[in-house]
Design an enzyme around this catalytic site. Structure first.
Site, PDB file in Angstrom:
ATOM      1  N   ASP A  26     -45.724 -38.297  -5.924  1.00 24.45           N
ATOM      2  CA  ASP A  26     -46.415 -37.148  -6.492  1.00 24.45           C
ATOM      3  C   ASP A  26     -47.697 -36.926  -5.685  1.00 24.45           C
ATOM      4  OD1 ASP A  26     -47.137 -35.135  -8.295  1.00 24.45           O
ATOM      5  OD2 ASP A  26     -48.146 -36.559  -9.615  1.00 24.45           O
ATOM      6  N   ASP A  28     -50.910 -34.581  -6.870  1.00 25.62           N
ATOM      7  CA  ASP A  28     -52.105 -34.538  -7.721  1.00 25.62           C
ATOM      8  C   ASP A  28     -52.141 -35.730  -8.670  1.00 25.62           C
ATOM      9  OD1 ASP A  28     -53.358 -31.760  -7.174  1.00 25.62           O
ATOM     10  OD2 ASP A  28     -51.225 -31.335  -7.440  1.00 25.62           O
ATOM     11  N   ASP A 212     -48.304 -39.962 -11.612  1.00 26.29           N
ATOM     12  CA  ASP A 212     -49.250 -40.168 -12.710  1.00 26.29           C
ATOM     13  C   ASP A 212     -48.922 -39.380 -13.968  1.00 26.29           C
ATOM     14  OD1 ASP A 212     -50.021 -37.591 -11.489  1.00 26.29           O
ATOM     15  OD2 ASP A 212     -51.718 -37.711 -12.872  1.00 26.29           O
TER      16      ASP A 212
END
Length: 261
Positions: A26, A28, A212
């Site tokens: 991922d 961000d 996240d």
């Protein structure tokens, strides 16, 4: 550089020994700290350096790099500046592209007439729910509409997200509720499907996936016990390992680069 759990270091070295790992990440909150202004997101320098080390390796056993994000692939390319040879998966799996020496090579996304009409209806309805709500804004993508609430206070964000979820139930094919965001797609997509397809496509012998957000759980769920799944930050997860932040992700990438060299 942050100190990593010993079992994570062992798992990364084992992944490297098997050869040809898929390194799918991922962006961000994983490689770039979360920002109130999404356009301000940038990869931490340590992560960029580690990815460049991995990209410089060659041969049949070399790692294969990919970003898997909710962003559009064009925006992801501009903000991440990934090395040539990397794959970009955008819009939670609905978009695919490849980074080449001279730019971005897109895989075509095609919608039928019904999907295009539904996407237009989604855009109008999402904008209507955002109007008058301070800090709520709408992003349009080739296959989806996204309602962002990161800039809104909790008394505004909560009702806006609930209304967006109801809109998704009515007009969407896939509804993804992440951190301060609701994405409504007219296609059936998920990061899990995207990672599984990419793993098979490149013939990876194992996968490192780090993320996240709650949408990254779909990717963790499709991977096996021999893969290395890493949750970044707090929150419930099915991932095998957890680290604190982007600097720790960079440390993990360095371990993999060292073991793969």
């Amino acid at each position: 550089m942050p100190e990593l759990p010993a079992d994570l270091v062992d798992a990364l070295r084992s992944l490297a020994r098997r050869g040809r790992p898929l390194v799918a990440l991922d962006f961000d909150g994983t490689l770039a700290p979360l920002q109130d202004d999404p356009a301000a997101s940038r990869m931490v320098p340590a992560a960029r350096a580690a990815l460049e080390r991995l990209a410089a390796l060659d041969g049949d056993d070399a790692p294969v790099l990919a970003l898997v994000s909710g962003r559009s692939v064009v925006e992801l390319h501009e903000l991440s500046a990934m090395p040539p040879g990397s794959s970009l998966v955008g819009s939670h799996g609905a978009e695919r592209a490849h980074v080449r020496e001279h730019g971005l090579e897109h895989d075509a996304v095609r919608l039928d007439d019904e999907q295009r009409a539904r996407l237009a209806d989604l855009g109008a309805a999402a904008q209507a729910l955002a109007d008058g709500r301070d800090g709520v804004w709408v992003e349009s993508k080739p296959t989806a509409v996204v309602v962002h609430t990161r800039r809104a206070g909790p008394q505004v964000a909560g009702p806006a997200e609930q209304e967006a979820l109801r809109l998704g139930d009515r007009l969407g094919s896939t509804v993804l509720h992440g951190k301060d965001v609701v994405e409504i797609s007219v296609l059936e997509t998920s990061k899990g499907r995207a990672v599984a397809a990419l793993r098979d496509e490149v013939g990876a012998r194992g996968v490192l996936y780090a993320g996240d957000d709650v949408t990254d759980e779909h990717a963790f769920e499709v991977l096996g016990d021999d893969d290395v799944t890493v949750k970044v930050g707090p929150g419930e997860t099915v991932a095998r390992f957890r680290v604190d932040d982007a600097e720790a992700v960079a440390a993990a990438l360095d371990v993999l680069a060292d073991a793969s060299a």
